[in-house]
Design a protein around this motif. Structure first.
Motif, PDB file in Angstrom:
ATOM      1  N   VAL A  29       0.831  -1.198   0.000  1.00 13.83           N
ATOM      2  CA  VAL A  29       0.000   0.000   0.000  1.00 13.83           C
ATOM      3  C   VAL A  29       0.868   1.251   0.000  1.00 13.83           C
ATOM      4  CG1 VAL A  29      -1.762   1.288   1.290  1.00 13.83           C
ATOM      5  CG2 VAL A  29      -1.891  -1.208   1.142  1.00 13.83           C
ATOM      6  N   GLY A  30       1.947   1.237   0.790  1.00  9.28           N
ATOM      7  CA  GLY A  30       2.842   2.378   0.819  1.00  9.28           C
ATOM      8  C   GLY A  30       3.469   2.572   2.182  1.00  9.28           C
ATOM      9  N   LEU A  31       4.273   3.640   2.273  1.00  6.98           N
ATOM     10  CA  LEU A  31       4.947   4.022   3.512  1.00  6.98           C
ATOM     11  C   LEU A  31       4.157   5.155   4.153  1.00  6.98           C
ATOM     12  CD1 LEU A  31       7.421   3.844   5.431  1.00  6.98           C
ATOM     13  CD2 LEU A  31       8.518   5.551   3.948  1.00  6.98           C
ATOM     14  N   ASP A  32       3.702   4.913   5.358  1.00  4.26           N
ATOM     15  CA  ASP A  32       2.900   5.903   6.085  1.00  4.26           C
ATOM     16  C   ASP A  32       3.738   6.465   7.234  1.00  4.26           C
ATOM     17  OD1 ASP A  32       0.664   7.414   6.632  1.00  4.26           O
ATOM     18  OD2 ASP A  32      -0.503   5.765   7.495  1.00  4.26           O
ATOM     19  N   MET A  33       3.814   7.787   7.305  1.00  5.42           N
ATOM     20  CA  MET A  33       4.457   8.457   8.435  1.00  5.42           C
ATOM     21  C   MET A  33       3.343   8.817   9.409  1.00  5.42           C
ATOM     22  SD  MET A  33       7.241  10.756   6.396  1.00  5.42           S
ATOM     23  CE  MET A  33       6.181  11.113   5.005  1.00  5.42           C
ATOM     24  N   GLN A  34       3.290   8.099  10.526  1.00  5.49           N
ATOM     25  CA  GLN A  34       2.150   8.214  11.429  1.00  5.49           C
ATOM     26  C   GLN A  34       2.527   8.837  12.762  1.00  5.49           C
ATOM     27  OE1 GLN A  34       0.617   4.204  11.842  1.00  5.49           O
ATOM     28  NE2 GLN A  34      -0.331   4.255   9.824  1.00  5.49           N
ATOM     29  N   THR A  35       1.582   9.636  13.268  1.00  3.45           N
ATOM     30  CA  THR A  35       1.643  10.121  14.647  1.00  3.45           C
ATOM     31  C   THR A  35       0.353   9.679  15.315  1.00  3.45           C
ATOM     32  OG1 THR A  35       2.970  12.042  14.042  1.00  3.45           O
ATOM     33  CG2 THR A  35       1.805  12.135  16.146  1.00  3.45           C
ATOM     34  N   ASP A  36       0.485   8.851  16.346  1.00  4.51           N
ATOM     35  CA  ASP A  36      -0.656   8.394  17.135  1.00  4.51           C
ATOM     36  C   ASP A  36      -0.676   9.175  18.436  1.00  4.51           C
ATOM     37  OD1 ASP A  36      -1.136   6.531  15.171  1.00  4.51           O
ATOM     38  OD2 ASP A  36      -0.413   4.818  16.321  1.00  4.51           O
ATOM     39  N   THR A  37      -1.782   9.856  18.696  1.00  3.67           N
ATOM     40  CA  THR A  37      -1.965  10.590  19.944  1.00  3.67           C
ATOM     41  C   THR A  37      -2.972   9.825  20.790  1.00  3.67           C
ATOM     42  OG1 THR A  37      -1.535  12.666  18.790  1.00  3.67           O
ATOM     43  CG2 THR A  37      -2.550  12.819  20.965  1.00  3.67           C
ATOM     44  N   PHE A  38      -2.566   9.476  22.008  1.00  5.29           N
ATOM     45  CA  PHE A  38      -3.412   8.709  22.923  1.00  5.29           C
ATOM     46  C   PHE A  38      -3.977   9.640  23.989  1.00  5.29           C
ATOM     47  CE2 PHE A  38      -0.746   5.639  20.917  1.00  5.29           C
ATOM     48  CZ  PHE A  38      -1.532   4.511  20.803  1.00  5.29           C
ATOM     49  N   TYR A  39      -5.280   9.485  24.246  1.00  8.49           N
ATOM     50  CA  TYR A  39      -5.993  10.324  25.210  1.00  8.49           C
ATOM     51  C   TYR A  39      -6.496   9.479  26.368  1.00  8.49           C
ATOM     52  CZ  TYR A  39      -6.086  13.779  21.467  1.00  8.49           C
ATOM     53  OH  TYR A  39      -5.730  14.667  20.486  1.00  8.49           O
ATOM     54  N   GLU A  40      -6.683  10.145  27.501  1.00  7.16           N
ATOM     55  CA  GLU A  40      -7.219   9.448  28.662  1.00  7.16           C
ATOM     56  C   GLU A  40      -8.615   8.914  28.331  1.00  7.16           C
ATOM     57  OE1 GLU A  40      -7.993  11.996  32.012  1.00  7.16           O
ATOM     58  OE2 GLU A  40      -8.943  13.513  30.765  1.00  7.16           O
ATOM     59  N   THR A  41      -8.904   7.733  28.848  1.00  5.31           N
ATOM     60  CA  THR A  41     -10.217   7.123  28.715  1.00  5.31           C
ATOM     61  C   THR A  41     -10.356   6.086  29.819  1.00  5.31           C
ATOM     62  OG1 THR A  41     -11.755   6.005  27.219  1.00  5.31           O
ATOM     63  CG2 THR A  41      -9.453   5.374  27.050  1.00  5.31           C
ATOM     64  N   GLU A  42     -11.562   5.818  30.216  1.00  2.46           N
ATOM     65  CA  GLU A  42     -11.781   4.861  31.312  1.00  2.46           C
ATOM     66  C   GLU A  42     -11.646   3.420  30.853  1.00  2.46           C
ATOM     67  OE1 GLU A  42     -15.344   5.616  33.548  1.00  2.46           O
ATOM     68  OE2 GLU A  42     -14.951   7.771  33.597  1.00  2.46           O
ATOM     69  N   LEU A  43     -11.847   3.169  29.563  1.00  2.00           N
ATOM     70  CA  LEU A  43     -11.858   1.805  29.049  1.00  2.00           C
ATOM     71  C   LEU A  43     -10.990   1.728  27.801  1.00  2.00           C
ATOM     72  CD1 LEU A  43     -13.140  -1.084  29.031  1.00  2.00           C
ATOM     73  CD2 LEU A  43     -14.931  -0.119  27.579  1.00  2.00           C
ATOM     74  N   GLY A  44     -10.054   0.816  27.753  1.00  2.00           N
ATOM     75  CA  GLY A  44      -9.250   0.605  26.559  1.00  2.00           C
ATOM     76  C   GLY A  44      -8.355   1.775  26.219  1.00  2.00           C
ATOM     77  N   LYS A  45      -8.247   2.056  24.921  1.00  2.24           N
ATOM     78  CA  LYS A  45      -7.393   3.141  24.437  1.00  2.24           C
ATOM     79  C   LYS A  45      -8.195   4.016  23.473  1.00  2.24           C
ATOM     80  CE  LYS A  45      -2.981   0.755  24.956  1.00  2.24           C
ATOM     81  NZ  LYS A  45      -2.908   1.025  26.346  1.00  2.24           N
ATOM     82  N   LEU A  46      -7.972   5.310  23.575  1.00  2.57           N
ATOM     83  CA  LEU A  46      -8.559   6.289  22.668  1.00  2.57           C
ATOM     84  C   LEU A  46      -7.405   6.914  21.905  1.00  2.57           C
ATOM     85  CD1 LEU A  46     -10.942   7.951  21.584  1.00  2.57           C
ATOM     86  CD2 LEU A  46     -10.653   9.481  23.555  1.00  2.57           C
TER      87      LEU A  46
END
Length: 166
Positions: A29-46
């Motif tokens: 598909v290609g090369l993706d330059m990614q930035t993942d920002t994680f936020y507080e949440t009570e369950l799992g990951k946001l």
């Protein structure tokens, strides 16, 4: 119903993994330059992912069993607008950001990521996806096991943590 089983592992030779995938007719598909920002949440990951290929807002939780991760997706929005991201994330504390270079491949319903995280090295992820619920969890587990063996991923190289937890 959507189902997702994945395996993540340290990858000693990303070029060898890529060669194996291409020999087995993987679509690059290609090369993706990614930035993942994680936020507080009570369950799992946001997470809000921003990349040149993949842009998503996602809320999920994972269960780990036998070196495989089953993902339950609670929210998945492709290409969310800034207003949508703000509506979901405003007021929530940012926990962390993860920046990575990700090569994306597909063989049928199985997605492969060959990732490089600065300071952490190379990783490979096998993600067997059942969008309509027609394949079932057992087939997804078999697919992950097959590609784990094909890519010669050793049990000691498997990781259960999210990149943000490493």
């Amino acid at each position: 119903m959507y189902a997702d089983i994945s395996i993540k592992a340290h990858c000693a030779s990303p070029s060898e993994a890529e060669s194996t995938l291409l020999q087995h007719k993987a679509d690059y598909v290609g090369l993706d330059m990614q930035t993942d920002t994680f936020y507080e949440t009570e369950l799992g990951k946001l997470k809000h992912r921003q990349g040149n290929i993949e842009n998503v807002q996602m809320h999920y939780k994972r269960e780990i069993s036998g070196g495989m991760q089953k993902t339950e997706v609670l929210l998945y929005l492709k290409n969310p607008s800034p207003a949508t991201v703000a509506q979901i994330c405003d007021g929530k504390q940012i926990l962390a950001q993860v920046k990575k270079l990700r090569k994306i491949f597909f063989i049928d319903n199985v997605k492969f990521h060959i990732d490089h995280l600065e300071g952490s090295g190379h990783f490979i992820e096998i993600e067997a996806i059942d969008l309509e619920g027609s394949l079932g969890i057992n087939v997804l587990r078999q697919q992950c096991s097959y590609y784990k063996e094909l890519l010669q991923l050793a049990d000691e190289d498997l990781i259960n943590d999210s990149y943000v937890d490493l």
